[in-house]
Scaffold this active site. Structure first.
Site, mmCIF file in Angstrom:
data_model
loop_
_atom_site.group_PDB
_atom_site.id
_atom_site.type_symbol
_atom_site.label_atom_id
_atom_site.label_comp_id
_atom_site.label_asym_id
_atom_site.label_seq_id
_atom_site.Cartn_x
_atom_site.Cartn_y
_atom_site.Cartn_z
ATOM 1 N N SER A 151 3.896 3.891 10.497
ATOM 2 C CA SER A 151 5.300 4.220 10.731
ATOM 3 C C SER A 151 5.417 5.697 11.142
ATOM 4 O O SER A 151 4.743 6.122 12.075
ATOM 5 C CB SER A 151 6.114 3.882 9.487
ATOM 6 N N ARG A 221 19.904 3.689 2.597
ATOM 7 C CA ARG A 221 18.637 2.992 2.334
ATOM 8 C C ARG A 221 18.792 1.485 2.510
ATOM 9 O O ARG A 221 17.886 0.810 3.008
ATOM 10 C CB ARG A 221 18.150 3.314 0.921
ATOM 11 N N ASP A 322 7.300 -7.079 13.342
ATOM 12 C CA ASP A 322 7.897 -5.732 13.242
ATOM 13 C C ASP A 322 8.877 -5.555 14.404
ATOM 14 O O ASP A 322 8.478 -5.342 15.544
ATOM 15 C CB ASP A 322 6.773 -4.690 13.299
ATOM 16 N N HIS A 355 8.120 -4.765 9.504
ATOM 17 C CA HIS A 355 7.564 -3.419 9.631
ATOM 18 C C HIS A 355 6.780 -2.982 8.395
ATOM 19 O O HIS A 355 5.690 -2.411 8.502
ATOM 20 C CB HIS A 355 8.720 -2.447 9.894
ATOM 21 N N ASP A 356 7.327 -3.213 7.209
ATOM 22 C CA ASP A 356 6.673 -2.734 5.984
ATOM 23 C C ASP A 356 5.417 -3.521 5.630
ATOM 24 O O ASP A 356 4.801 -3.260 4.578
ATOM 25 C CB ASP A 356 7.647 -2.744 4.797
HETATM 26 C C1 ACO Z 1 4.758 4.372 3.865
HETATM 27 C C2 ACO Z 1 4.908 5.538 3.107
HETATM 28 O O1 ACO Z 1 4.495 6.553 3.504
HETATM 29 S S1 ACO Z 1 5.622 5.462 1.658
HETATM 30 C C3 ACO Z 1 6.557 4.128 1.494
HETATM 31 C C4 ACO Z 1 7.702 4.423 0.671
HETATM 32 N N1 ACO Z 1 7.842 3.400 -0.263
HETATM 33 C C5 ACO Z 1 8.557 2.334 0.008
HETATM 34 O O2 ACO Z 1 9.112 2.156 1.080
HETATM 35 C C6 ACO Z 1 8.629 1.380 -1.131
HETATM 36 C C7 ACO Z 1 9.924 0.690 -1.124
HETATM 37 N N2 ACO Z 1 9.773 -0.436 -0.302
HETATM 38 C C8 ACO Z 1 9.517 -1.637 -0.822
HETATM 39 O O3 ACO Z 1 9.431 -1.868 -2.001
HETATM 40 C C9 ACO Z 1 9.401 -2.692 0.200
HETATM 41 O O4 ACO Z 1 10.270 -3.698 -0.130
HETATM 42 C C10 ACO Z 1 8.025 -3.269 0.324
HETATM 43 C C11 ACO Z 1 8.121 -4.255 1.451
HETATM 44 C C12 ACO Z 1 7.041 -2.194 0.714
HETATM 45 C C13 ACO Z 1 7.543 -3.872 -0.995
HETATM 46 O O5 ACO Z 1 7.612 -5.221 -0.974
HETATM 47 P P1 ACO Z 1 7.355 -6.117 -2.280
HETATM 48 O O6 ACO Z 1 6.240 -5.548 -3.090
HETATM 49 O O7 ACO Z 1 7.264 -7.488 -1.767
HETATM 50 O O8 ACO Z 1 8.644 -5.841 -3.134
HETATM 51 P P2 ACO Z 1 10.126 -6.396 -2.874
HETATM 52 O O9 ACO Z 1 10.597 -6.052 -1.509
HETATM 53 O O10 ACO Z 1 10.159 -7.833 -3.240
HETATM 54 O O11 ACO Z 1 10.963 -5.570 -3.910
HETATM 55 C C14 ACO Z 1 10.696 -5.682 -5.269
HETATM 56 C C15 ACO Z 1 11.835 -5.081 -6.050
HETATM 57 O O12 ACO Z 1 13.055 -5.766 -5.733
HETATM 58 C C16 ACO Z 1 13.626 -6.257 -6.946
HETATM 59 N N3 ACO Z 1 14.301 -7.509 -6.645
HETATM 60 C C17 ACO Z 1 13.768 -8.639 -6.135
HETATM 61 N N4 ACO Z 1 14.728 -9.585 -6.037
HETATM 62 C C18 ACO Z 1 15.889 -9.056 -6.493
HETATM 63 C C19 ACO Z 1 17.215 -9.529 -6.634
HETATM 64 N N5 ACO Z 1 17.567 -10.770 -6.291
HETATM 65 N N6 ACO Z 1 18.144 -8.699 -7.155
HETATM 66 C C20 ACO Z 1 17.805 -7.422 -7.504
HETATM 67 N N7 ACO Z 1 16.553 -6.918 -7.380
HETATM 68 C C21 ACO Z 1 15.607 -7.730 -6.884
HETATM 69 C C22 ACO Z 1 12.440 -6.456 -7.864
HETATM 70 O O13 ACO Z 1 12.865 -6.492 -9.217
HETATM 71 C C23 ACO Z 1 11.621 -5.235 -7.536
HETATM 72 O O14 ACO Z 1 12.184 -4.117 -8.187
HETATM 73 P P3 ACO Z 1 11.320 -2.800 -8.520
HETATM 74 O O15 ACO Z 1 10.748 -2.330 -7.213
HETATM 75 O O16 ACO Z 1 12.310 -1.844 -9.091
HETATM 76 O O17 ACO Z 1 10.258 -3.233 -9.479
HETATM 77 N N1 HSE Z 2 9.457 1.790 3.968
HETATM 78 C C1 HSE Z 2 8.716 2.923 4.409
HETATM 79 C C2 HSE Z 2 8.442 2.897 5.868
HETATM 80 C C3 HSE Z 2 9.660 3.101 6.696
HETATM 81 O O1 HSE Z 2 9.273 3.417 7.983
HETATM 82 C C4 HSE Z 2 9.415 4.181 3.983
HETATM 83 O O2 HSE Z 2 10.450 4.098 3.353
HETATM 84 O O3 HSE Z 2 8.907 5.265 4.230
#
Ligand code: ACO
Ligand code: HSE
EC number: 2.3.1.31
Length: 377
Positions: A151, A221, A322, A355-356
């Site tokens: 990304s 977000r 993506d 994308h993620d």
């Molecule tokens: C790339 C970099 O340089 S850093 C990246 C920065 N970090 C991120 O972007 C992380 C945040 N992003 C995410 O979590 C993204 O969704 C992903 C795609 C990366 C992770 O995907 P997954 O592991 O499949 O997690 P998912 O998208 O299902 O989200 C899980 C969370 O949603 C919550 N959730 C799931 N369903 C529900 C619902 N119906 N209602 C409320 N919350 C819910 C879970 O409880 C969990 O919470 P938590 O993260 O506080 O433990």
């Molecule tokens: N979900 C990742 C990738 C976004 O490009 C982030 O929040 O940094």
């Protein structure tokens, strides 16, 4: 220059600079929070720089200090992983403009002894790369074995060989692009406007009040998070299912504006949890840097020109679902690399996660990156 090893691998250095920014300002000093893993070898030839995305940080393979979750790319970086501290000296730095310890709107402006806020200069992806180069100078690393990122991290990985052609032997660019499109900018602008429309934003001067524009940032977000996923992924995970709620005794559906659908509840959770770990002004600055990114534009309007001076090998990976940075954008980079005569491998991987996907389990991605890195060792 002062260096402070705060805990474990986490480091923080204050470099004197000045760093000349694309916008013309001189930034001094330059604070960089970073982590290292592994050992730099005798001829300093095994350094791998990991570049993070918009809301990432230096905690690539160590628990996040606020959320306690594993490092954001612990699947890619660690013992037995493609980027392995047994073979590599791994460096990951919080980007300029961010909020995890590197210079940004929340750090102190030496001219006022108060947080910069919106007086912090507008920065570019190339400025982030230049700050990383200062850090590498400080660490005694002249040439990188590889720079790796997904990304916005991929934008930095592209900018590195373009900006410092002699300092990079290989670049891995995952789920990324060489320029932001109108659609990319449009989504970011929605997010910025959500932040700025929050009365608690106060023109960016909210740090001393302990009451940041959380509602605006959460909405930003939520909108952005949709772009990181895919329609198929959302349908599979949530469909039109309703969030659990008490049934009415008469069995009738109660209509309303609560988070009735699971997807609404999920998005609200993503928004609310984000504000605990991220600063609203940093969100403005970094999305702006991504929007200004146009590597071809920086090189006379021809992307191939960006790569003419480098001898680096390139590896590009895209994901078929993506729609933020679709495969066509990676292909455009591949064509430019071909035109510049640069060696490049490219693969489009299949994933339902959009994308993620690059942050999730993707064994094929790991195999590609592992093979590419080993080929240069
Ligand atoms: C790339 C970099 O340089 S850093 C990246 C920065 N970090 C991120 O972007 C992380 C945040 N992003 C995410 O979590 C993204 O969704 C992903 C795609 C990366 C992770 O995907 P997954 O592991 O499949 O997690 P998912 O998208 O299902 O989200 C899980 C969370 O949603 C919550 N959730 C799931 N369903 C529900 C619902 N119906 N209602 C409320 N919350 C819910 C879970 O409880 C969990 O919470 P938590 O993260 O506080 O433990
Ligand atoms: N979900 C990742 C990738 C976004 O490009 C982030 O929040 O940094």
């Amino acid at each position: 220059m002062t260096e402070d090893v705060r805990f474990g691998l986490a480091r923080h250095v204050i470099l004197p600079g000045p760093l000349r920014l694309d916008g013309g300002a001189l930034l001094s000093p330059v604070e960089i929070a970073y982590e290292t893993y592994g050992t730099l070898n005798a001829d300093a030839s095994n350094a791998v720089l990991i570049c993070h995305a918009l809301t990432g940080d230096q905690h690539v393979a160590s628990p996040h200090p606020v959320t306690g979750k594993p490092g954001w790319w612990a699947r890619m970086v660690g013992p037995g992983k493609p980027v392995d501290p047994a073979r590599h000296f791994i460096v990951c730095a919080n980007v300029l403009g961010s909020c995890m310890g590197s210079s940004g709107p929340a750090t102190i402006d030496p001219a006022t002894s108060a947080p910069w806020g919106m007086a912090f200069p507008v920065i570019t992806i190339r400025d982030m790369v230049r700050a990383q180069a200062l850090l590498l100078d400080h660490l005694g690393i002249a040439v990188l074995q590889a720079v790796v990122g997904g990304s916005m991290g991929g934008m930095q990985a592209l900018s590195w060989p373009a900006t410092f052609p002699e300092r990079v032997r290989a670049a891995v660019v995952i789920a990324s692009t060489a320029r932001h499109t109108a659609q990319n900018i449009a989504f970011h602008e929605v997010g910025r406007q959500a932040v700025m429309a929050d009365p608690k934003w106060r023109g960016g001067a909210y740090y001393d009040l302990g009451d940041p524009p959380a509602a605006g940032l959460a909405v930003a977000r939520m909108a952005a998070h949709i772009t990181y996923l895919s329609e198929a992924g959302l349908t599979e995970k949530f469909g039109r299912r309703l969030q659990a709620r008490p049934d009415r005794p008469d069995g009738a559906i109660s209509f309303g504006f609560d988070a009735d659908f699971q997807i609404e509840s999920y998005l609200r959770h993503q928004g609310i949890s984000f504000v605990d770990r991220f600063d609203a002004n940093s969100y403005l600055y970094i999305t702006r840097a991504m929007d200004y990114f146009d590597l071809g534009g920086e090189h006379g309007g021809h992307l191939a020109n960006a790569f003419r001076a480098t001898k680096a090998r390139f590896c590009l990976v895209s994901f078929d679902t993506d729609w933020l940075y679709p495969t066509a954008q990676s292909r455009a980079v591949v064509h430019a690399l071909n035109a510049a005569g640069a060696p490049v491998s490219f693969v489009e991987l299949s994933s339902p996660y959009g994308h993620d996907a690059f942050l999730l389990d993707a064994p094929e991605m790991n195999r590609v990156v592992d093979g590419f890195l080993r080929a240069g060792e």
